[in-house]
Scaffold this active site. Structure first.
Site, short mmCIF file in Angstrom:
data_model
loop_
_atom_site.label_atom_id
_atom_site.label_comp_id
_atom_site.label_asym_id
_atom_site.label_seq_id
_atom_site.Cartn_x
_atom_site.Cartn_y
_atom_site.Cartn_z
N MET A 109 0.85 -1.24 0.04
CA MET A 109 -0.20 0.06 -0.14
C MET A 109 0.99 1.25 -0.05
O MET A 109 2.09 1.22 0.38
CB MET A 109 -0.89 0.29 1.18
CG MET A 109 -2.02 -1.14 1.29
SD MET A 109 -3.34 -0.87 -0.13
CE MET A 109 -4.31 0.33 0.83
N CYS A 110 0.27 2.39 -0.31
CA CYS A 110 0.88 3.45 -0.51
C CYS A 110 0.30 4.65 0.28
O CYS A 110 -0.38 4.16 1.24
CB CYS A 110 0.83 4.00 -1.86
SG CYS A 110 1.23 2.94 -3.32
#
Lengths: 262, 262
Positions: free
Chosen positions: B1-2
């Protein structure tokens, strides 16, 4: 007037040496103090740096001089504002996407009374004649082809459009899609090809020399295209006015006379 | 995830403090080491920096931490690659031109089996689900309006489109045209507004504090929007899942529930 610098290579190469000399013209050996910009293709991506501070003092330009970004296609520009105010949106190079690829464009020269009818797909963000010309060229490419038609077909379209734009004034420009670099000369543009056996080059604008034989392999080939020659001890080839060249893998792949003397 | 970071202000403000904490998550306090990017609006222009090196060690990120670029709208992103390889063309934020304005977009989350039919005007350059979503949104905006219809009309379109995209997975995103900053939350997003009387803020991820009362005027107002709160001694507001917010001049200008819990 502005100045242009382009590089097209067969292997990713850094432009630190050439950019160092080029950026010196933005305030010390030249008057191009109204902003600058540079775009590096890296794979399908682009690193795009623009600044309205002179390249000689800009912290971003300082990064470029110190950080060896390797690229096969680079276009840089230093600006002396004539049409359009000194603002970030007027700094070249400009970038747009067409057919799922980025296109980078920079222009040197003035176009008088140049207000082409644009198709609406590409609209200028800033106030320069240059960005209008870029949008007009991309409009034509997008209208004619649904996908990238190959480098020679692009050159054909540019050969047709460049004289129409150059009729409004001076239209030295560089355009790249990350594979080919197209350069058109209205008035002044020079190039050279560096390849084996490599030698030492010394900047005209700064006391910097590089022995390229120490930083290259035998197969490397690099074309450098620039408004005014960057080095004093190498032989630069002058474009003829009205000449369009396409560079691929570090060498001229096409030369065409598309217009008369500007 | 960012992770995502956005800033929207009523006066040009630098993001050095927030970016310093945010970039620390790219390698030291977080795992977001697969590239990063940041875009600053400056007038109508945009400074766009992307790098596939982790933000903690990238020389370009170092420049951003040291060079106080002032902007009214900023969007930044640090990436943990899930869909799309680690390459420059896959680094957020993405940028395109529509109606003669630049649009900047970044996304956090994965979209499964997301292959929308695109109109052809905007095509992804890289391989991310995120850039596909951005192109799809711009296609819709371009098809509906010939010129910018105003911030509220943009919010209406986003309110309609976001749930359709979010149905494919997680769609936290930020979008800006340089005036408004739109933020949509699928799962996690926080914001705060800093305004008079300003106090001292201390980063959660680094030993850095800033006394904002020393670097602001009484009229300044800044909204900071981020995946996870950046400071420990300020009160951050959590977005509700399915919430779309629009920030203008450093404050929320619209809050709308557009989707259910993701």
């Amino acid at each position: 007037m502005c100045q242009l610098l382009g590089m097209n290579c067969n292997t990713p190469t850094d432009i630190v040496f050439s950019f160092t000399g080029f950026a010196t013209r933005a305030g010390r050996t030249g008057e191009h103090v109204d902003g600058w910009g540079i775009a590096f293709f890296e794979g399908a991506g682009v690193r795009h740096f623009v600044d309205h501070e002179p390249a000689l003092v800009s912290p971003v330009a300082d990064l470029i001089r110190r950080y060896p970004i390797k690229s096969k296609n680079v276009i840089a520009h230093i600006r002396k504002a004539t049409v359009g105010s000194v603002a970030l949106e007027n700094c070249h190079p400009f970038i747009r996407e067409l057919w799922g690829q980025y296109w980078v464009f920079a222009h040197n020269g003035d176009l008088r009374d140049y207000h082409p009818r644009l198709g609406g797909r590409y609209r200028p963000v800033g106030g320069t004649d240059s960005e209008r010309a870029f949008c007009w060229i991309l409009d034509h490419l997008a209208q004619r082809y649904d996908t990238h038609p190959g480098a020679h077909a692009i050159a054909d379209v540019l050969a047709e459009l460049a004289p129409a734009i150059a009729a409004h004034g001076t239209f030295n420009f560089m355009l790249s899609d990350g594979v080919a670099l197209y350069a058109h000369c209205s008035t002044r543009l020079h190039y050279l090809v560096r390849q084996h056996p490599f030698a030492t080059a010394s900047l005209s604008d700064d006391e910097v020399s590089v022995d390229f034989s120490q930083v290259t392999t035998q197969d490397d080939r690099v074309a450098v295209i620039v408004t005014e020659p960057l080095t004093a001890n190498e032989t630069w080839n002058g474009f003829k006015p009205g000449e369009l060249m396409m560079f691929v893998d570090g060498a001229p792949a096409l030369v065409r006379q598309v217009g008369g003397r500007a």
